[in-house]
Motif scaffolding. Structure first.
Motif, PDB file in Angstrom:
ATOM      1  N   UNK A 152      49.575  64.173  33.575  1.00  0.00           N
ATOM      2  CA  UNK A 152      48.434  64.272  34.483  1.00  0.00           C
ATOM      3  C   UNK A 152      48.343  63.111  35.467  1.00  0.00           C
ATOM      4  N   UNK A 153      49.201  62.121  35.324  1.00  0.00           N
ATOM      5  CA  UNK A 153      49.175  60.983  36.225  1.00  0.00           C
ATOM      6  C   UNK A 153      47.887  60.192  36.108  1.00  0.00           C
ATOM      7  N   UNK A 154      47.402  59.653  37.223  1.00  0.00           N
ATOM      8  CA  UNK A 154      46.189  58.839  37.207  1.00  0.00           C
ATOM      9  C   UNK A 154      44.929  59.690  37.053  1.00  0.00           C
ATOM     10  N   UNK A 155      45.058  61.001  37.256  1.00  0.00           N
ATOM     11  CA  UNK A 155      43.906  61.895  37.139  1.00  0.00           C
ATOM     12  C   UNK A 155      43.286  61.830  35.753  1.00  0.00           C
ATOM     13  N   UNK A 156      44.097  61.549  34.744  1.00  0.00           N
ATOM     14  CA  UNK A 156      43.616  61.535  33.373  1.00  0.00           C
ATOM     15  C   UNK A 156      42.550  60.469  33.156  1.00  0.00           C
ATOM     16  N   UNK A 157      42.484  59.472  34.015  1.00  0.00           N
ATOM     17  CA  UNK A 157      41.561  58.361  33.790  1.00  0.00           C
ATOM     18  C   UNK A 157      40.106  58.744  33.978  1.00  0.00           C
ATOM     19  N   UNK A 158      39.857  59.911  34.538  1.00  0.00           N
ATOM     20  CA  UNK A 158      38.475  60.383  34.630  1.00  0.00           C
ATOM     21  C   UNK A 158      37.928  60.697  33.244  1.00  0.00           C
ATOM     22  N   UNK A 159      38.823  60.734  32.259  1.00  0.00           N
ATOM     23  CA  UNK A 159      38.420  60.969  30.874  1.00  0.00           C
ATOM     24  C   UNK A 159      37.391  59.944  30.405  1.00  0.00           C
ATOM     25  N   UNK A 160      37.445  58.725  30.959  1.00  0.00           N
ATOM     26  CA  UNK A 160      36.556  57.662  30.509  1.00  0.00           C
ATOM     27  C   UNK A 160      35.116  57.852  30.977  1.00  0.00           C
ATOM     28  N   UNK A 161      34.911  58.763  31.918  1.00  0.00           N
ATOM     29  CA  UNK A 161      33.563  59.131  32.332  1.00  0.00           C
ATOM     30  C   UNK A 161      33.210  60.521  31.817  1.00  0.00           C
ATOM     31  N   UNK A 162      34.151  61.449  31.967  1.00  0.00           N
ATOM     32  CA  UNK A 162      33.881  62.846  31.635  1.00  0.00           C
ATOM     33  C   UNK A 162      33.592  63.048  30.149  1.00  0.00           C
ATOM     34  N   UNK A 163      34.450  62.542  29.292  1.00  0.00           N
ATOM     35  CA  UNK A 163      34.283  62.787  27.857  1.00  0.00           C
ATOM     36  C   UNK A 163      33.001  62.151  27.305  1.00  0.00           C
ATOM     37  N   UNK A 164      32.710  60.864  27.575  1.00  0.00           N
ATOM     38  CA  UNK A 164      31.446  60.308  27.080  1.00  0.00           C
ATOM     39  C   UNK A 164      30.221  61.024  27.631  1.00  0.00           C
ATOM     40  N   UNK A 184      24.773  65.677  31.488  1.00  0.00           N
ATOM     41  CA  UNK A 184      25.371  67.002  31.585  1.00  0.00           C
ATOM     42  C   UNK A 184      25.884  67.267  32.994  1.00  0.00           C
ATOM     43  N   UNK A 185      25.113  66.870  33.999  1.00  0.00           N
ATOM     44  CA  UNK A 185      25.538  67.042  35.385  1.00  0.00           C
ATOM     45  C   UNK A 185      26.795  66.225  35.678  1.00  0.00           C
ATOM     46  N   UNK A 186      26.833  64.994  35.169  1.00  0.00           N
ATOM     47  CA  UNK A 186      28.036  64.167  35.342  1.00  0.00           C
ATOM     48  C   UNK A 186      29.235  64.842  34.685  1.00  0.00           C
ATOM     49  N   UNK A 187      29.017  65.412  33.499  1.00  0.00           N
ATOM     50  CA  UNK A 187      30.100  66.109  32.811  1.00  0.00           C
ATOM     51  C   UNK A 187      30.609  67.302  33.607  1.00  0.00           C
ATOM     52  N   UNK A 188      29.695  68.057  34.217  1.00  0.00           N
ATOM     53  CA  UNK A 188      30.096  69.213  35.018  1.00  0.00           C
ATOM     54  C   UNK A 188      30.864  68.784  36.263  1.00  0.00           C
ATOM     55  N   UNK A 189      30.369  67.756  36.955  1.00  0.00           N
ATOM     56  CA  UNK A 189      31.008  67.309  38.198  1.00  0.00           C
ATOM     57  C   UNK A 189      32.384  66.710  37.923  1.00  0.00           C
ATOM     58  N   UNK A 190      32.451  65.801  36.932  1.00  0.00           N
ATOM     59  CA  UNK A 190      33.740  65.181  36.626  1.00  0.00           C
ATOM     60  C   UNK A 190      34.714  66.196  36.043  1.00  0.00           C
ATOM     61  N   UNK A 191      34.197  67.189  35.331  1.00  0.00           N
ATOM     62  CA  UNK A 191      35.063  68.253  34.820  1.00  0.00           C
ATOM     63  C   UNK A 191      35.690  69.057  35.946  1.00  0.00           C
ATOM     64  N   UNK A 192      34.889  69.317  36.993  1.00  0.00           N
ATOM     65  CA  UNK A 192      35.416  70.047  38.148  1.00  0.00           C
ATOM     66  C   UNK A 192      36.462  69.221  38.886  1.00  0.00           C
ATOM     67  N   UNK A 193      36.187  67.922  39.029  1.00  0.00           N
ATOM     68  CA  UNK A 193      37.142  67.038  39.711  1.00  0.00           C
ATOM     69  C   UNK A 193      38.449  66.949  38.917  1.00  0.00           C
ATOM     70  N   UNK A 194      38.329  66.912  37.606  1.00  0.00           N
ATOM     71  CA  UNK A 194      39.506  66.844  36.742  1.00  0.00           C
ATOM     72  C   UNK A 194      40.239  68.184  36.714  1.00  0.00           C
ATOM     73  N   UNK A 195      39.460  69.268  36.706  1.00  0.00           N
ATOM     74  CA  UNK A 195      40.067  70.588  36.564  1.00  0.00           C
ATOM     75  C   UNK A 195      40.808  71.069  37.791  1.00  0.00           C
ATOM     76  N   UNK A 196      40.368  70.638  38.981  1.00  0.00           N
ATOM     77  CA  UNK A 196      40.978  71.160  40.202  1.00  0.00           C
ATOM     78  C   UNK A 196      42.488  70.899  40.280  1.00  0.00           C
ATOM     79  N   UNK A 197      42.938  69.653  40.077  1.00  0.00           N
ATOM     80  CA  UNK A 197      44.400  69.440  40.127  1.00  0.00           C
ATOM     81  C   UNK A 197      45.130  69.969  38.897  1.00  0.00           C
ATOM     82  N   UNK A 198      44.410  70.065  37.748  1.00  0.00           N
ATOM     83  CA  UNK A 198      45.068  70.528  36.529  1.00  0.00           C
ATOM     84  C   UNK A 198      45.147  72.050  36.456  1.00  0.00           C
TER      85      UNK A 198
END
Length: 242
Positions: A48-60, A102-116
């Motif tokens: 996933x390259x550097x995109x994976x680093x959004x995990x530190x915001x999305x997952x928590x 929850x909103x942060x999770x939805x937004x960061x999930x979309x940002x993470x999901x688009x390239x994946x």
């Protein structure tokens, strides 16, 4: 000492006032430290390259989005059973915090999901349940504002919280109920093949614990504000009667 002593507003205010500075400092250290560690001192993922680093915001954020609702469920049940006003106010105070997570999770999930996934949104069971949970947060908050009588509002929102818990459970454990969907498995798992590598897991755990402390700090602060607001309304009503 009984835990129900903290249902007394004076006891709660005194204890939370002493805890709040410490909890806030710990939250700040862990969240800032975890994010810096994760974003600047971990390697890119080989897939996933550097995109994976959004995990530190999305997952928590996603964890706390559903966990906040479970906290509201417990405090709502306490209100329905024991009629402790502090518990009802704590549930009310937690709702905006959980909604933002929850909103942060939805937004960061979309940002993470688009390239994946190649799309910003997919009607995946977990994603759909999480979106519905977000709407329940909005409905819960709106119901508090729509009902003038505080006790009646607490009763109605507590019932709504019981219903919304279904979607909080689904959003967290959807992958156990349905094997289909684009959403990946749990980032932190007892399964070594599914769990992220330690180089990513340690800063991720730091962020998760930091978000927990951040949630506690925000709920304590907002509950104290709700108690003060209720006291102010009571004083205004007394003055009008006098």
């Amino acid at each position: 000492m009984s835990i129900w002593e903290y249902a007394n507003p004076r006891k709660f205010m005194a204890t939370s006032g002493a805890l709040l500075p410490w909890v806030s400092v710990i939250a700040a250290i862990l969240v800032v430290g975890g994010l810096i560690w994760g974003f600047f001192f971990t390697p890119d993922d080989f897939r996933q390259g550097s995109t994976v680093k959004i995990i530190y915001i999305h997952v928590p954020a996603a964890i706390m989005g559903s966990s906040a609702w479970f906290m509201m469920l417990v405090t709502s049940l306490i209100w329905l059973i024991r009629r402790h006003h502090v518990s009802a106010l704590a549930a009310k105070a937690a709702a905006p915090v959980g909604m933002v997570f929850t909103l942060i999770g939805l937004i960061t999930g979309a940002i993470w999901g688009q390239p994946m996934w190649g799309t910003w949104w997919e009607w995946d069971p977990r994603l759909t349940a999480f979106l519905i949970l977000f709407l329940f947060y909005l409905g819960y908050m709106a119901l508090w504002e729509a009902v003038e009588n505080p006790d009646a509002a607490a009763d109605l929102t507590s019932v709504l919280c019981l219903v919304g818990t279904v979607f909080a459970v689904i959003s967290r454990y959807a992958l156990l109920f349905w094997n289909q969907g684009l959403h990946q498995g749990a980032s932190l798992s007892m399964d070594a093949e599914e769990n992220v590598a330690d180089v990513f897991a340690y800063p991720l755990w730091t962020c998760i614990i930091g978000f927990v402390f951040l949630f506690v700090a925000l709920v304590l602060f907002r509950t104290r504000t709700e108690i003060r607001a209720r006291r102010l309304r009571a004083l205004i009503q007394r003055e009008r009667i006098a």
